[in-house]
Design an enzyme around this catalytic site. Sequence first.
Site, mmCIF file in Angstrom:
data_model
loop_
_atom_site.group_PDB
_atom_site.id
_atom_site.type_symbol
_atom_site.label_atom_id
_atom_site.label_comp_id
_atom_site.label_asym_id
_atom_site.label_seq_id
_atom_site.Cartn_x
_atom_site.Cartn_y
_atom_site.Cartn_z
ATOM 1 N N ASP A 177 0.860 -1.174 0.000
ATOM 2 C CA ASP A 177 0.000 0.000 0.000
ATOM 3 C C ASP A 177 0.905 1.235 0.000
ATOM 4 O OD1 ASP A 177 -2.189 1.560 0.054
ATOM 5 O OD2 ASP A 177 -2.834 1.034 2.079
ATOM 6 N N SER A 178 0.358 2.344 -0.486
ATOM 7 C CA SER A 178 1.195 3.522 -0.708
ATOM 8 C C SER A 178 1.257 4.472 0.472
ATOM 9 C CB SER A 178 0.634 4.300 -1.882
ATOM 10 O OG SER A 178 -0.652 4.780 -1.519
ATOM 11 N N GLY A 179 0.364 4.309 1.431
ATOM 12 C CA GLY A 179 0.319 5.260 2.540
ATOM 13 C C GLY A 179 -0.798 6.282 2.405
ATOM 14 N N GLY A 180 -1.549 6.228 1.293
ATOM 15 C CA GLY A 180 -2.663 7.165 1.114
ATOM 16 C C GLY A 180 -3.697 7.032 2.213
ATOM 17 N N PHE A 181 -3.950 5.804 2.625
ATOM 18 C CA PHE A 181 -4.955 5.584 3.664
ATOM 19 C C PHE A 181 -4.465 6.070 5.027
ATOM 20 C CE2 PHE A 181 -7.600 3.131 6.627
ATOM 21 C CZ PHE A 181 -8.842 3.453 6.121
ATOM 22 N N ASP A 211 -2.712 8.060 -3.420
ATOM 23 C CA ASP A 211 -3.958 8.735 -3.783
ATOM 24 C C ASP A 211 -4.404 9.560 -2.591
ATOM 25 O OD1 ASP A 211 -4.513 6.609 -2.072
ATOM 26 O OD2 ASP A 211 -6.534 6.336 -2.855
ATOM 27 N N GLN A 266 -11.264 6.873 -6.554
ATOM 28 C CA GLN A 266 -11.909 7.592 -5.459
ATOM 29 C C GLN A 266 -13.198 8.213 -5.987
ATOM 30 O OE1 GLN A 266 -11.169 7.476 -2.362
ATOM 31 N NE2 GLN A 266 -9.050 6.710 -2.321
ATOM 32 N N GLY A 304 -11.744 4.451 -0.811
ATOM 33 C CA GLY A 304 -12.697 5.354 -0.169
ATOM 34 C C GLY A 304 -14.022 4.715 0.182
ATOM 35 N N ASP A 352 -7.863 -7.112 1.224
ATOM 36 C CA ASP A 352 -6.925 -7.191 2.352
ATOM 37 C C ASP A 352 -7.627 -6.605 3.565
ATOM 38 O OD1 ASP A 352 -6.550 -4.222 1.533
ATOM 39 O OD2 ASP A 352 -5.580 -4.382 3.477
ATOM 40 N N CYS A 376 -12.174 -27.837 12.246
ATOM 41 C CA CYS A 376 -11.201 -26.913 11.648
ATOM 42 C C CYS A 376 -9.814 -27.560 11.712
ATOM 43 C CB CYS A 376 -11.202 -25.586 12.388
ATOM 44 S SG CYS A 376 -9.949 -24.432 11.773
ATOM 45 N N CYS A 393 -6.927 -25.945 11.260
ATOM 46 C CA CYS A 393 -5.858 -24.960 11.449
ATOM 47 C C CYS A 393 -4.924 -25.411 12.575
ATOM 48 C CB CYS A 393 -6.446 -23.580 11.729
ATOM 49 S SG CYS A 393 -6.845 -23.256 13.451
ATOM 50 N N CYS A 440 -6.609 -25.086 16.138
ATOM 51 C CA CYS A 440 -7.627 -26.095 16.466
ATOM 52 C C CYS A 440 -7.012 -27.491 16.515
ATOM 53 C CB CYS A 440 -8.777 -26.023 15.467
ATOM 54 S SG CYS A 440 -9.681 -24.460 15.568
ATOM 55 N N HIS A 477 -6.317 -18.887 13.697
ATOM 56 C CA HIS A 477 -7.576 -19.560 13.333
ATOM 57 C C HIS A 477 -8.422 -18.667 12.419
ATOM 58 C CE1 HIS A 477 -11.462 -21.527 13.549
ATOM 59 N NE2 HIS A 477 -11.951 -20.328 13.831
HETATM 60 ZN ZN LIG Z 1 -9.142 -23.354 13.630
#
Ligand SMILES: [Zn+2]
Length: 375
Positions: free
Chosen positions: A92-96, A145, A192, A219, A269, A307, A309, A312, A339
């Site tokens: 990410d560019s840092g705009g956010f 942006d 935007q 945005g 993301d 699950c 993972c 779990c 998890h």
């Molecule tokens: Zn799990």
Amino acid sequence: MSFKFSLHQGEASSPRLGTLHTPHGDVSTPQFMPVATRGIMRGPWPQTLKPMGVEMMLANSFHLFARPGTELITKLGGLHKAMAWDGPILTDSGGFQAFSLATSKVTDKGVTMRHPVDGSYVDWTPKVAFEVQQALGPDIAMLLDECPSDPRDRDSVALAVKRTINWARIQREMHQHRGGASSGQAQFGIVQGGVFQDLRQECASKLIELDFDGYAVGGVSVGEGHQAMMDGVRFSTGLLPQDKVRYLMGVGTPLDLVESVARGVDIFDCVYPTRSGRYGSFMTDEGMQHIHNARFADDTRPLMEGCECDACSTKMPRGMLRAALKEREIVAASMLAHHNLHYLIKLMARIRTAIGDGSFEQLRAKVVAAYPVKS
Ligand SMILES: [Zn+2]
């Protein structure tokens, strides 16, 4: 190897299946990218990511620049080596950050941001954001942006669109000067326009003229409410070229993922799975559960039965994880984060399978029932 997106199935604003080809491997879309803001995740260990199905990661160029610093990342062999991740990375560019850090100031030239470590002022211009991302070496660099703080304030949104387009031209020119996507780094534009359809349209058409390798919808998810956000997503995906990948930034609840996929988004993301896990929330097919709830105090089951993972699989009971999290035990926090990430990555795999075999609407209905819109 260059960068390419192949669309296998789907149209402008409907569920799509595709493959994103990058110099560090292919990514099947729709896909969710876990967030390692400063190059390291809060919870899951790097070697657990590929086995759970993670295909691409996100890091933040402004935060990496501030600490540990671009120079150190370069000395360590670039971002992939530093992150111990040999798959694709998007930065990410840092705009956010300009939007979320109250101390930042935006002008026509760029963003002045407070250095989060030493408090000094940093001129984060389109040129700096571009150069830092070139030095870090991700597969995909986002444009700098301007994300307006109030998506309903027409004057500030119009100004943000104007700046976003001007900065896009500067960064596109620099990128093409370095050889474009064949240099090993793709570049994504960010649409935007807040809640204003004409401004989103203007922003999208100007960015499309510059022919980016992919497009992000920016945005949204800034407090406008679920329905307004989804209307904005559908409108934006309808403006974008079908043969380019679409990225919805900062979105990651099961409901928002499934509803955005339904509207033609390919990649996402969010810190949501890991952050919510560290605070004691865990995802299941029955919806979000909260480990601090008293009913889990003597619960002998793992976080989610069935699950696979790493959390779990230990069979550690919910009651023990609850007690440990109360004592701020870092492994307990890490296990819930792990998890949740695993759950979302598997959800994206289920979404891809469902689009492929025609059962997406059934899966969508299940997710909406388990994760209803909060009123
Ligand atoms: Zn799990």
